[in-house]
Design a protein around this motif. Structure first.
Motif, short mmCIF file in Angstrom:
data_model
loop_
_atom_site.label_atom_id
_atom_site.label_comp_id
_atom_site.label_asym_id
_atom_site.label_seq_id
_atom_site.Cartn_x
_atom_site.Cartn_y
_atom_site.Cartn_z
N ASP A 233 50.47 15.60 -11.17
CA ASP A 233 51.42 14.91 -10.30
C ASP A 233 50.86 13.52 -9.98
O ASP A 233 49.69 13.37 -9.61
N PRO A 234 51.66 12.45 -10.13
CA PRO A 234 51.17 11.09 -9.85
C PRO A 234 50.57 10.94 -8.45
O PRO A 234 49.57 10.22 -8.27
N ALA A 235 51.16 11.60 -7.45
CA ALA A 235 50.62 11.50 -6.09
C ALA A 235 49.25 12.17 -6.00
O ALA A 235 48.37 11.70 -5.27
N PHE A 236 49.07 13.27 -6.73
CA PHE A 236 47.78 13.97 -6.79
C PHE A 236 46.73 13.05 -7.41
O PHE A 236 45.62 12.89 -6.87
N ILE A 237 47.09 12.42 -8.53
CA ILE A 237 46.17 11.53 -9.23
C ILE A 237 45.83 10.32 -8.37
O ILE A 237 44.67 9.88 -8.29
N GLU A 238 46.84 9.77 -7.68
CA GLU A 238 46.60 8.61 -6.82
C GLU A 238 45.60 8.93 -5.71
O GLU A 238 44.71 8.13 -5.40
N LEU A 239 45.73 10.13 -5.12
CA LEU A 239 44.81 10.52 -4.06
C LEU A 239 43.40 10.74 -4.61
O LEU A 239 42.41 10.38 -3.96
N GLN A 240 43.30 11.32 -5.81
CA GLN A 240 41.99 11.47 -6.45
C GLN A 240 41.30 10.11 -6.63
O GLN A 240 40.10 9.97 -6.35
N LEU A 241 42.05 9.13 -7.10
CA LEU A 241 41.50 7.80 -7.33
C LEU A 241 41.04 7.16 -6.02
O LEU A 241 39.99 6.52 -5.95
N ARG A 242 41.84 7.36 -4.98
CA ARG A 242 41.47 6.81 -3.66
C ARG A 242 40.17 7.43 -3.17
O ARG A 242 39.27 6.73 -2.68
N LEU A 243 40.04 8.74 -3.31
CA LEU A 243 38.82 9.43 -2.87
C LEU A 243 37.63 9.00 -3.73
O LEU A 243 36.51 8.85 -3.22
N GLY A 244 37.86 8.82 -5.03
CA GLY A 244 36.79 8.36 -5.90
C GLY A 244 36.27 6.99 -5.47
O GLY A 244 35.06 6.74 -5.47
N ASP A 245 37.20 6.11 -5.07
CA ASP A 245 36.80 4.78 -4.60
C ASP A 245 35.99 4.89 -3.30
O ASP A 245 35.01 4.17 -3.10
N LEU A 246 36.42 5.77 -2.39
CA LEU A 246 35.71 5.95 -1.13
C LEU A 246 34.29 6.46 -1.35
O LEU A 246 33.36 6.09 -0.62
N LEU A 247 34.11 7.32 -2.37
CA LEU A 247 32.81 7.95 -2.60
C LEU A 247 31.88 7.10 -3.45
O LEU A 247 30.66 7.31 -3.41
N ALA A 248 32.41 6.19 -4.22
CA ALA A 248 31.60 5.50 -5.24
C ALA A 248 30.35 4.84 -4.65
O ALA A 248 29.23 5.05 -5.14
N ASP A 249 30.51 4.05 -3.60
CA ASP A 249 29.36 3.37 -3.00
C ASP A 249 28.36 4.37 -2.41
O ASP A 249 27.14 4.16 -2.49
N GLU A 250 28.88 5.45 -1.83
CA GLU A 250 28.00 6.44 -1.20
C GLU A 250 27.18 7.19 -2.25
O GLU A 250 25.99 7.46 -2.05
N VAL A 251 27.80 7.52 -3.36
CA VAL A 251 27.07 8.19 -4.44
C VAL A 251 26.00 7.27 -5.02
O VAL A 251 24.87 7.69 -5.26
N ASP A 252 26.35 6.01 -5.23
CA ASP A 252 25.36 5.04 -5.74
C ASP A 252 24.18 4.92 -4.78
O ASP A 252 23.02 4.88 -5.20
N ARG A 253 24.47 4.85 -3.49
CA ARG A 253 23.41 4.72 -2.49
C ARG A 253 22.52 5.96 -2.49
O ARG A 253 21.29 5.86 -2.39
N ALA A 254 23.14 7.13 -2.62
CA ALA A 254 22.37 8.38 -2.65
C ALA A 254 21.45 8.43 -3.87
O ALA A 254 20.28 8.86 -3.76
N PHE A 255 21.94 7.97 -5.02
CA PHE A 255 21.10 7.95 -6.22
C PHE A 255 19.92 6.99 -6.07
O PHE A 255 18.82 7.28 -6.49
N ARG A 256 20.19 5.84 -5.47
CA ARG A 256 19.11 4.86 -5.28
C ARG A 256 18.03 5.43 -4.35
O ARG A 256 16.84 5.23 -4.59
N GLU A 257 18.45 6.15 -3.33
CA GLU A 257 17.47 6.76 -2.42
C GLU A 257 16.65 7.82 -3.12
O GLU A 257 15.44 7.93 -2.90
N MET A 258 17.31 8.63 -3.98
CA MET A 258 16.59 9.67 -4.71
C MET A 258 15.59 9.06 -5.68
O MET A 258 14.46 9.53 -5.83
#
Length: 262
Positions: A233-258
């Motif tokens: 569903d396009p709305a499902f995919i759109e929400l996935q992309l939004r969540l991916g954008d929200l998480l991207a910086d946090e995941v990168d920061r977590a990897f740098r700390e590790m």
């Protein structure tokens, strides 16, 4: 409506007052309503599982409030059930005996335990497996049995720590369907940890997006899609992309700390 679970300015420090002190969670606040399905989504090591253990009463917070129906959480209680990544069934008991183990400890009569086991095993699609041992079942079937065991105590809150992470894609999708069907009937509030954005969108009423460690609320996202939800569903995919954008910086920061800690 009074919240079922209240998380108010919670802070958790592991190994406090030692050189290895680590702040896992800091200033975390959100509520879970009665009957609400809330998913915790964030990078590894941000304290999501730590919060589940504290809500279950298996750990205590360093600061802040954790309430269930307005009362402080001071230890384990049958009104708060937990399901782990591994099914953690007793291998020497049958599936039916595993499901009703808590009821036996509570002193319920065998007749009632048998009725509860039959009813719940039917609901999770294991009606013919009650006499079997855990090692006779697949991973997905064992997790369904673990779900039935948690529901046998009729908890007000069901906590789930990546319960489907070890399952293949097809089995995982089936388990998500089983979970939603049983959740609707049970009326329990669900607090679930996952690293899968797709799973979060498929299941949640709201998704609490976490920062990297120390874990804080970055954003709370409501999922206003009708169930059953279709991943294409396009709305499902759109929400996935939004969540991916929200998480991207946090995941990168977590990897740098590790990497810095190695």
């Amino acid at each position: 409506m009074k919240p079922r679970i209240t998380v108010n300015k919670v802070r958790k420090v592991w190994n406090a007052d030692t050189p290895k002190a680590t702040t896992a969670i800091d200033g975390l606040s959100f509520d879970v309503a009665p009957g609400e399905f809330v998913v915790l989504l964030g990078p590894s090591g941000c304290g999501k599982s730590s919060l589940l253990f504290m809500v279950a009463g298996l750990e205590t917070q360093t600061e802040g409030e954790l309430l269930c129906d307005g009362m402080p959480i001071t230890g384990p209680d049958t009104e708060r059930g937990m399901i782990f990544q591994e099914a953690s069934l007793f291998p020497w008991l049958t599936i039916a005996e595993n499901v009703t183990f808590g009821l036996k400890l509570r002193g319920e009569f065998p007749e009632k335990r048998d009725r509860v086991a039959q009813d719940l095993l039917m609901k999770v699609g294991l009606a013919d497996a009650g006499h079997k041992r855990p090692d006779e079942l697949s991973g997905g079937m064992r997790q369904r049995a673990a779900l039935a065991r948690a529901l046998a105590m009729q908890p007000k809150v069901l906590m789930m720590d990546e319960p489907f992470a070890a399952l293949d894609i097809q089995t995982r999708a089936k388990m998500q369907d089983h979970l939603l069907q049983i959740w609707r009937v049970s009326g329990a509030s669900v607090l679930m940890v996952t690293h899968s954005i797709e799973e979060a969108v498929a299941l949640a009423d709201r998704i609490v997006v976490w920062t990297s460690r120390p874990g804080r609320v970055k954003e709370i996202v409501s999922v206003d899609l009708p169930r059953p939800r279709k991943p294409r569903d396009p709305a499902f995919i759109e929400l996935q992309l939004r969540l991916g954008d929200l998480l991207a910086d946090e995941v990168d920061r977590a990897f740098r700390e590790m990497e810095a800690a190695v």
